[in-house]
Design a protein around this motif. Structure first.
Motif, PDB file in Angstrom:
ATOM      1  N   ILE A  83       0.704  -1.495  -0.118  1.00 32.08           N
ATOM      2  CA  ILE A  83       0.076  -0.055   0.056  1.00 32.08           C
ATOM      3  C   ILE A  83       0.903   1.278  -0.037  1.00 32.08           C
ATOM      4  O   ILE A  83       0.705   2.136  -0.755  1.00 32.08           O
ATOM      5  CB  ILE A  83      -0.993  -0.214   1.082  1.00 32.08           C
ATOM      6  N   LEU A  84       1.748   1.253   0.937  1.00 32.42           N
ATOM      7  CA  LEU A  84       2.645   2.606   1.049  1.00 32.42           C
ATOM      8  C   LEU A  84       4.045   2.394   0.012  1.00 32.42           C
ATOM      9  O   LEU A  84       4.120   3.460  -0.518  1.00 32.42           O
ATOM     10  CB  LEU A  84       3.322   2.775   2.403  1.00 32.42           C
ATOM     11  N   LYS A  85       4.359   1.189  -0.223  1.00 33.22           N
ATOM     12  CA  LYS A  85       5.376   1.131  -1.271  1.00 33.22           C
ATOM     13  C   LYS A  85       6.434   1.800  -0.853  1.00 33.22           C
ATOM     14  O   LYS A  85       7.257   2.626  -1.582  1.00 33.22           O
ATOM     15  CB  LYS A  85       4.854   1.440  -2.670  1.00 33.22           C
ATOM     16  N   VAL A  86       7.047   1.769   0.625  1.00 30.37           N
ATOM     17  CA  VAL A  86       8.212   2.604   1.021  1.00 30.37           C
ATOM     18  C   VAL A  86       9.554   1.618   0.530  1.00 30.37           C
ATOM     19  O   VAL A  86       9.450   0.194   0.479  1.00 30.37           O
ATOM     20  CB  VAL A  86       8.125   2.866   2.475  1.00 30.37           C
ATOM     21  N   ASP A  87      10.532   2.142   0.807  1.00 27.32           N
ATOM     22  CA  ASP A  87      11.835   1.586   0.616  1.00 27.32           C
ATOM     23  C   ASP A  87      12.256   1.291   1.766  1.00 27.32           C
ATOM     24  O   ASP A  87      12.616   2.201   2.528  1.00 27.32           O
ATOM     25  CB  ASP A  87      12.839   2.424  -0.374  1.00 27.32           C
ATOM     26  N   GLU A  88      12.421  -0.020   2.466  1.00 23.07           N
ATOM     27  CA  GLU A  88      12.482  -0.353   3.729  1.00 23.07           C
ATOM     28  C   GLU A  88      14.054  -0.004   4.082  1.00 23.07           C
ATOM     29  O   GLU A  88      14.168   0.278   5.240  1.00 23.07           O
ATOM     30  CB  GLU A  88      12.126  -1.816   4.082  1.00 23.07           C
ATOM     31  N   PHE A  91      14.314   3.204   5.866  1.00 23.51           N
ATOM     32  CA  PHE A  91      13.828   3.323   7.356  1.00 23.51           C
ATOM     33  C   PHE A  91      14.457   2.104   8.190  1.00 23.51           C
ATOM     34  O   PHE A  91      13.793   1.843   9.274  1.00 23.51           O
ATOM     35  CB  PHE A  91      12.137   3.178   7.188  1.00 23.51           C
ATOM     36  N   GLY A  92      15.634   1.665   7.816  1.00 24.25           N
ATOM     37  CA  GLY A  92      16.307   0.864   8.785  1.00 24.25           C
ATOM     38  C   GLY A  92      15.994  -0.751   8.660  1.00 24.25           C
ATOM     39  O   GLY A  92      16.522  -1.512   9.114  1.00 24.25           O
TER      40      GLY A  92
END
Lengths: 122, 190
Positions: A83-88, A91-92
């Protein structure tokens, strides 16, 4: 409104109550604190829901604690990847994101499960 | 379900935990969170950890042979500053921590006297031996699914207090993670 509140008081964490609805769906990839908070509350909501359902049915046996752990982790993982499609990596890593609110959610799940089970079925 | 709720004591324990969590956070706010020193320490930790994160994720193209050494020195400086600030933050919480501990001991004592030897809830599972030592503490019989006040209060206080801190914005900043009260100071000057 939430963005301006974030910059208003430089030394205090902004009030989360009014920002909750906004942050749930409008997390910017720039703020790891905000993402961490959203994942934390997502886990807590999942734990309360699962605890109430498990207690009401009722589901018995320690296996359901493991099921809850897998389910809640899957929900959090699905939320930030699909849903957010963030690059983990920004963010650690997966570990950091997946352990947001983990211990609190386990105790909350157990509390809800035990409480509902005891009150409804005895 | 006959008459009243058999395990209504559990609701009372939840209510007492909720009230004591608010009380503890109120004491902490009064003694620490509203002070200027705490606020400045907290924002310093957040600023420093953000700077460190951005330096660590800087592209390799930026790390030229000459600047690599100075960059790593800068990172070391930031890390030292972060550790020192985190330690100071832990120490600033010490005072209110003692008061909060007294409150929690009093609440625990009250609950113990109210519910000693009583089963306050029923567990929907049989816990492992280690957990059973807490969950069956002081209870008669050997039914492993009987839940004592101690275990139930433990669940209440951990879940309610940590979420309340998060809700009120009092949980420690993420950059203050692994440093503790007893970490060795790194050449601190004022």
């Amino acid at each position: 409104m939430c963005e301006s509140k974030l910059h208003e008081v430089s030394n205090q964490k902004p009030h989360q109550i009014s920002c909750f609805k906004h942050t749930l769906f409008l997390v910017t990839t720039a703020d790891s604190d905000q993402l961490g908070d959203v994942l934390h509350w997502l886990r807590q909501a999942t734990s309360v829901f699962c605890g109430v359902v498990c207690g009401a049915i009722p589901l018995t046996g320690a296996i359901w604690l493991l099921v809850f752990l897998v389910l809640s982790t899957g929900i959090v993982y699905g939320y930030y990847t699909l849903i957010l499609k963030v690059d983990e990596e920004e963010f650690g890593g997966h570990g950091t994101l997946l352990q947001e609110g983990l211990f609190a959610s386990v105790t909350l799940f157990l509390l809800a499960w035990i409480l509902v089970y005891s009150l409804i079925h005895f | 379900m006959a008459g009243g709720l058999r395990y209504s004591d559990a609701l009372l324990i939840v209510a007492i935990s909720f009230v004591s969590a608010w009380l503890c956070e109120g004491i902490s706010w009064l003694l620490i969170y509203r002070t200027a020193s705490y606020k400045s320490l907290r924002s310093k930790i957040e600023r420093t950890s953000k700077k460190l994160e951005s330096m660590k994720s800087a592209t390799p193209a930026a790390a030229l042979a000459g600047s690599k050494k100075s960059k790593s020195k800068k990172m070391d400086r930031f890390e030292t500053s972060l550790k020192d600030s985190s330690r100071d933050l832990s120490m600033s919480k010490f005072k209110s921590g003692a008061v909060v501990a007294v409150v929690l001991v009093v609440v625990f004592g009250l609950l113990s006297s109210l519910f000693e030897g009583k089963t306050v809830a029923k567990l929907p599972f049989s816990p492992v031996n280690l957990v059973q030592k807490m969950s069956h503490r002081g209870l008669p019989g050997d039914d492993p699914t009987d839940c004592s006040m101690v275990f139930f209060y433990f669940l209440c206080s951990v879940s309610i207090r940590s979420n309340l801190q998060k809700f009120l914005g009092f949980s420690p900043p993420r950059g203050a993670g692994n440093t503790g009260l007893f970490s060795i100071p790194q050449n601190k000057t004022k």
